[in-house]
Structures are given as C-alpha cells and as structure tokens.
Design a protein around this motif. Sequence first.
Motif, mmCIF file in Angstrom:
data_model
loop_
_atom_site.group_PDB
_atom_site.id
_atom_site.type_symbol
_atom_site.label_atom_id
_atom_site.label_comp_id
_atom_site.label_asym_id
_atom_site.label_seq_id
_atom_site.Cartn_x
_atom_site.Cartn_y
_atom_site.Cartn_z
ATOM 1 N N VAL A 49 -3.283 12.040 -5.627
ATOM 2 C CA VAL A 49 -4.647 11.697 -5.194
ATOM 3 C C VAL A 49 -4.612 11.142 -3.775
ATOM 4 O O VAL A 49 -5.433 11.510 -2.915
ATOM 5 N N GLY A 50 -3.654 10.255 -3.519
ATOM 6 C CA GLY A 50 -3.536 9.713 -2.167
ATOM 7 C C GLY A 50 -3.341 10.790 -1.122
ATOM 8 O O GLY A 50 -3.945 10.754 -0.044
ATOM 9 N N ASP A 51 -2.512 11.786 -1.451
ATOM 10 C CA ASP A 51 -2.287 12.893 -0.514
ATOM 11 C C ASP A 51 -3.580 13.651 -0.226
ATOM 12 O O ASP A 51 -3.886 13.994 0.926
ATOM 13 N N LEU A 52 -4.343 13.924 -1.275
ATOM 14 C CA LEU A 52 -5.594 14.672 -1.098
ATOM 15 C C LEU A 52 -6.618 13.856 -0.322
ATOM 16 O O LEU A 52 -7.339 14.378 0.529
ATOM 17 N N MET A 53 -6.692 12.557 -0.599
ATOM 18 C CA MET A 53 -7.640 11.724 0.118
ATOM 19 C C MET A 53 -7.240 11.584 1.588
ATOM 20 O O MET A 53 -8.094 11.547 2.483
ATOM 21 N N THR A 54 -5.939 11.515 1.838
ATOM 22 C CA THR A 54 -5.469 11.483 3.231
ATOM 23 C C THR A 54 -5.892 12.755 3.957
ATOM 24 O O THR A 54 -6.398 12.708 5.083
ATOM 25 N N GLY A 55 -5.687 13.895 3.308
ATOM 26 C CA GLY A 55 -6.073 15.165 3.911
ATOM 27 C C GLY A 55 -7.565 15.269 4.150
ATOM 28 O O GLY A 55 -8.009 15.912 5.097
ATOM 29 N N GLY A 56 -8.353 14.608 3.277
ATOM 30 C CA GLY A 56 -9.801 14.652 3.429
ATOM 31 C C GLY A 56 -10.349 13.619 4.390
ATOM 32 O O GLY A 56 -11.551 13.559 4.618
ATOM 33 N N GLY A 57 -9.483 12.777 4.948
ATOM 34 C CA GLY A 57 -9.938 11.791 5.926
ATOM 35 C C GLY A 57 -10.401 10.477 5.334
ATOM 36 O O GLY A 57 -10.887 9.613 6.064
ATOM 37 N N THR B 28 -9.131 7.511 4.395
ATOM 38 C CA THR B 28 -7.920 6.691 4.463
ATOM 39 C C THR B 28 -7.987 5.504 3.525
ATOM 40 O O THR B 28 -6.989 5.134 2.893
ATOM 41 N N GLU B 29 -9.152 4.891 3.412
ATOM 42 C CA GLU B 29 -9.295 3.719 2.545
ATOM 43 C C GLU B 29 -8.978 4.069 1.091
ATOM 44 O O GLU B 29 -8.239 3.355 0.404
ATOM 45 N N SER B 30 -9.534 5.187 0.615
ATOM 46 C CA SER B 30 -9.263 5.612 -0.767
ATOM 47 C C SER B 30 -7.814 6.037 -0.936
ATOM 48 O O SER B 30 -7.215 5.824 -1.992
ATOM 49 N N ALA B 31 -7.245 6.666 0.087
ATOM 50 C CA ALA B 31 -5.837 7.061 0.022
ATOM 51 C C ALA B 31 -4.954 5.828 -0.134
ATOM 52 O O ALA B 31 -4.033 5.800 -0.960
ATOM 53 N N ARG B 32 -5.249 4.802 0.646
ATOM 54 C CA ARG B 32 -4.443 3.577 0.555
ATOM 55 C C ARG B 32 -4.571 2.935 -0.819
ATOM 56 O O ARG B 32 -3.596 2.418 -1.375
ATOM 57 N N ALA B 33 -5.774 2.960 -1.370
ATOM 58 C CA ALA B 33 -5.974 2.391 -2.708
ATOM 59 C C ALA B 33 -5.149 3.155 -3.741
ATOM 60 O O ALA B 33 -4.566 2.563 -4.650
ATOM 61 N N ALA B 34 -5.084 4.491 -3.588
ATOM 62 C CA ALA B 34 -4.302 5.302 -4.525
ATOM 63 C C ALA B 34 -2.806 5.019 -4.378
ATOM 64 O O ALA B 34 -2.096 4.833 -5.363
ATOM 65 N N LYS C 152 4.215 6.665 2.003
ATOM 66 C CA LYS C 152 2.972 7.334 2.400
ATOM 67 C C LYS C 152 1.921 6.317 2.836
ATOM 68 O O LYS C 152 1.133 6.574 3.757
ATOM 69 N N LEU C 153 1.918 5.156 2.171
ATOM 70 C CA LEU C 153 1.005 4.084 2.579
ATOM 71 C C LEU C 153 1.327 3.636 4.001
ATOM 72 O O LEU C 153 0.420 3.468 4.833
ATOM 73 N N ALA C 154 2.605 3.459 4.294
ATOM 74 C CA ALA C 154 3.005 3.062 5.647
ATOM 75 C C ALA C 154 2.551 4.086 6.677
ATOM 76 O O ALA C 154 2.053 3.733 7.756
ATOM 77 N N TRP C 155 2.689 5.375 6.342
ATOM 78 C CA TRP C 155 2.296 6.411 7.298
ATOM 79 C C TRP C 155 0.792 6.438 7.543
ATOM 80 O O TRP C 155 0.346 6.858 8.611
ATOM 81 N N THR C 156 -0.023 5.986 6.564
ATOM 82 C CA THR C 156 -1.472 5.933 6.839
ATOM 83 C C THR C 156 -1.765 4.918 7.941
ATOM 84 O O THR C 156 -2.666 5.115 8.753
ATOM 85 N N TYR C 157 -0.995 3.832 7.960
ATOM 86 C CA TYR C 157 -1.176 2.839 9.031
ATOM 87 C C TYR C 157 -0.598 3.334 10.351
ATOM 88 O O TYR C 157 -1.177 3.107 11.419
ATOM 89 N N GLN C 158 0.523 4.039 10.274
ATOM 90 C CA GLN C 158 1.096 4.620 11.482
ATOM 91 C C GLN C 158 0.113 5.615 12.102
ATOM 92 O O GLN C 158 -0.078 5.640 13.319
#
Length: 572
Positions: free
Chosen positions: A315-323, A325-331, A348-354
């Motif tokens: 889910v985090g991967d899909l939310m990251t791809g969809g833009g 970021t907040e939901s991706a981090r929660a996942a 993957k969480l670290a890379w969202t911040y990067q």
Amino acid sequence: MRLPRLLTAAAPLVLMAACATAPAGSPSAGAAGSPAAAEQLANTSSYGKFLAGEQALNNGRSAEAAKFFDQARAGSGDTMIAERAFTAALLAGEIQKASALAPTGDQAGEASKRLGKLVVAVEALADGKGKEALALFNDPAIGFPHKPAAALLAPWAAAQAGDTEASIARPSVRGDRLVDYFGQLAQGALFERAKRYDEAETDFKAVVSVEQPTEMAVLAYGGFLERRGRRVDALALYGDALAREPDSIAVKAAQARASAGKSVPPMPTIREGAAQALLAPAATMIAAKQTQLALIYLRLVLRLDPARDEAWVMVGDLMTGGGDTESARAAYAHPKPGSMEYSTAQAKLAWTYQGADDKETALKLARAAAAGGDTDARVTLADLLRSDEQYGEAAKVLDGLIAQSKTPDWRLLYSRGVTEERLNRWPEAQADLQAALAAHPDEPELLNYLGYSWIDRGEHLKEALAMVQKAVASDPRSGAMVDSLGWAYFRMGDYKQAVEKLEEAVELEAGDPEINDHLGDAYWKVGRRDEAQFQWRRVLTLKPDDKIKASAETKLASGLGPDGPTPKLADK
C-alpha cells in the motif's frame, strides 16, 4: 557521471484515478490543486464538493477524496457521485463505509456493481458472517475481473460457515493458473484445519514442487511440517528454498526459528488465510499495472488481516506512486520492530523523506533502523549516505557489510565501487566494480558504470565500448547508457557517430546537464560551433554540478571549446 541509485526499491508504481469531465461553463477541477483550495471549492455546492473530490483523487489524496465525495453524495443523490464516493472510500481503506455504499440498481454501472458485490462479501467475511459471504462469493454476478478473487475466498467463507466439505473443495476458474496454484495452496491449509493431514501434505508438496515455488508456499508447507513435529524436514525445505533465493528474509527467519527449536508458527486463522489468498490477485493487478484495483484489493486484505505487514508495504508503494506521501508514510509505519517487513518499511519510509529533501529525517530513520544490525537497514543507510554525498561514512558501512559475508553480494561491491570512485580511490573502485561484474556479467547498470568510467578516463576503450554497447542493447531507452556509447565514440575519435548517439541520448534525457555538455563537445568537433555553444549555455540552466558547470563556462569563455584550457574548480 550520473550517480545511480543502486540498492533501493524499484521505481514507484503510478496510482490511476479516473477524472470526470466538468460541464461547459463550470469551474475547473484544476482550481482545487491544493488541499486548501479544495476545501474552498467544496464550500460552494454539492458539485463543488464533487470537483474537490475529483481533484483530491487525481492527486492521490484518497482519504480527502472520500470525505468530499461522501458530502457530495449526501447533498445530491446523484448515482455517479455515489459511485465515486464508493470508490474513494475503498481507496482510503474505509471498507465498512464502502460496503454500505456499494452500488446497486439499474442506474449503477456494471463494473461498480461487480466490485460492490466483492466488497460486501469481504466485509461479511471480516464480520464473521461466513454463510452470507459464501453466498455472495458464489454469486455469478461478481463476474470479471473479480471472479478469481471470489473463487479463492469462497473456501474460507465456507470454513467460517462451518461447511467443511465446501471449504476443502478446490477452487477453479477456467484457464486461470493463479487460481489453480493458490487454490491448491489454500486447500492444503484448509485440509490441515479439517485435520486431514495426508491430503494437506499432498497439496503442500504439489505447490512447492513446481520449478519456481513461491515464498508463500514454502512458508506454508514449512509451517505445516513444524506443526507436525517434522523440524528436520522443514529445515531441508527452507535450505532448498534459500539455495534458490538466498535473499529471502522470510525464509531465513523461518530457518533460524526452526534451527533454534523455537515455538512453531500457529495455523492461520480463517481471516488470515483469506487475506493471504487475496494477496495473490492483488499482486497480479500490480503486475498488470491495474494499480487502482490493486490498491482496493490490498485494502480488502487489510480489512481481513490488519496485521498483514507485506500488504502495508505494498500500500505504501502505491500511495508513494500516487503522490500521497502522508498516506504512504502511515502505511510504512505499520510494521513494527520484530516484523520481517520492518526493515523494508523503514527503508521506504526514509526514502519518502529523502524524496521530499528532508535529508536529516531520512538519515535519522535510516540510522535508527541500522542500529539493530539488520543487513537491509544498513544497506539503506549506505545508499542514503551515498545519495547525500557522504561518501566516507557510506564506504565504512559498506566495508562492514562486505566483511561479514563469505561471498559478498555483487550489489554491495557495485555500491562500494561507486562510493570509492567518488572518493577518488580509483584502483579500489575498479577492483570492486570488476569483481561485481565477474559475479553478474550481464547487469546493464554495472556494465555501463564501469564502461563509462574507463571511457571517461581514456582507458580500455575497446573493451569499454563493447560493454556499453551490451548495456544499450539491454536498455535502449536509457539516456545515460546511450550517452555512454556516444561518449565512447567521442573518445575514440568517431565524432560523427558520437553526435548521432549523443543527440539520441539528449532526446531520451533532455534535462541531463552532462549529456548536453557531451553533445556540445561532439558538435564542436564536427564543426557545428553555434550549436555547441548553445548546448553549453543550456548546460548552465540545468543545475549542473561544479565540475560540469566549470567545464561549460571555460569552453564558452575561451572560445576554444573542448580544445581549450582545462577548467579549474575553486577551492571549497
């Protein structure tokens, strides 16, 4: 040289969201580009709420979209808006609400009604209403494309309803190999639940005897063997699996558990088994790039088993791809220390911040995860350090990882080689890159990196040319690789062919300053001086690094192009 991102996750998937067409003269949905603007638009009318929902959905903000569509539905009663509210609730993971909103009636679209039946059935199963769920899963109206999911879930609903004979019936959908394979895997688990152990083992043996058995099947059979007191057989199974896939974290953990004689894994509950069964169609949807349906299926998986950590990572991967970021981090935050997915999720969480240029938070997360000694977490830390140009510390982390391995993974050698090259330790870098290439001779990125390094240094040009040609043949749409090939021709004096390849590279990656700089040099060599100067001026608009910037400025100032003085970098 463009620095590759070596060891991190694959490129993110794109979340698809349909967009309604606004009537002529209506306000544009594009006006609601930000959450604040969406709120302002939503305050105007039910239609404004609908537009705000559309914009939120198209920008990947599923939870926000669900709120706006629900408000629009309540205010208008429009069937289309009700269907959008249903879809948005699913994407946001609000399965109970989505079940209540499931479209019915003549006005609703067939696709929405089919999905609605699946959702209502899953909700019934999650709520312990096995008999009701079984009837819905067996309803032919579920139809394409949800028939495989319904077929795989029906036996679990039967087990919940207490219908043992129906639960052990092998699911089947004509021509669907996924249902054949995962249906047999589930049948093995349900035979075990019915205490028909010989039949269970027959199924488990069948699913691990194929050429490439899934990790899921290996773990299921291994767990069965451990529960039957056959630890030696389980260890042999895990050993065979690791011989095929040595990087499997889950199988390594199972092997360590069995070796230590720790408590055997319990039989999956009905909801856990159903969630596992639904993961297979979800993964198939991802592979087919049906990412909206994949996200919906994963949300249904998590309704059945909220602790299914691999689903949270997906889910985090899909939310990251969809833009989103907040939901991706929660996942990504769901897997906790001790979970097999924890290190992957933290990386993957670290890379969202990067990606959001919050390098401090990214490194803080990566260092905390790596402190426990987990190999994958340490790899992530090294990769982030390298991305932040902290090459000295990255090299130390990689030294430790390589030293602890009898046969270092080629990717670690590759990563350290890149790091050493950046630290101007070329002999060490070359040795690591060559060792990595010996272990993995057909890897395009590796062929390109070592080949380009030699080309740029004017060394082993014939060998390097063959390497980058092989890389380009494997990935002809890579601008970086085509650039390497063009630069090889340049270094070998074939300027006409260099121009041809470098023009192709610029078309593939128009915004890369180094490729544009190379093309300018090639234009100069074939006498196209005005075009060369245009390219170098363009380089200065593309945020080049200090070395490329100095090179372009020197060539423009001297009027001598690449034949002029070597640019000098100012002391830092």
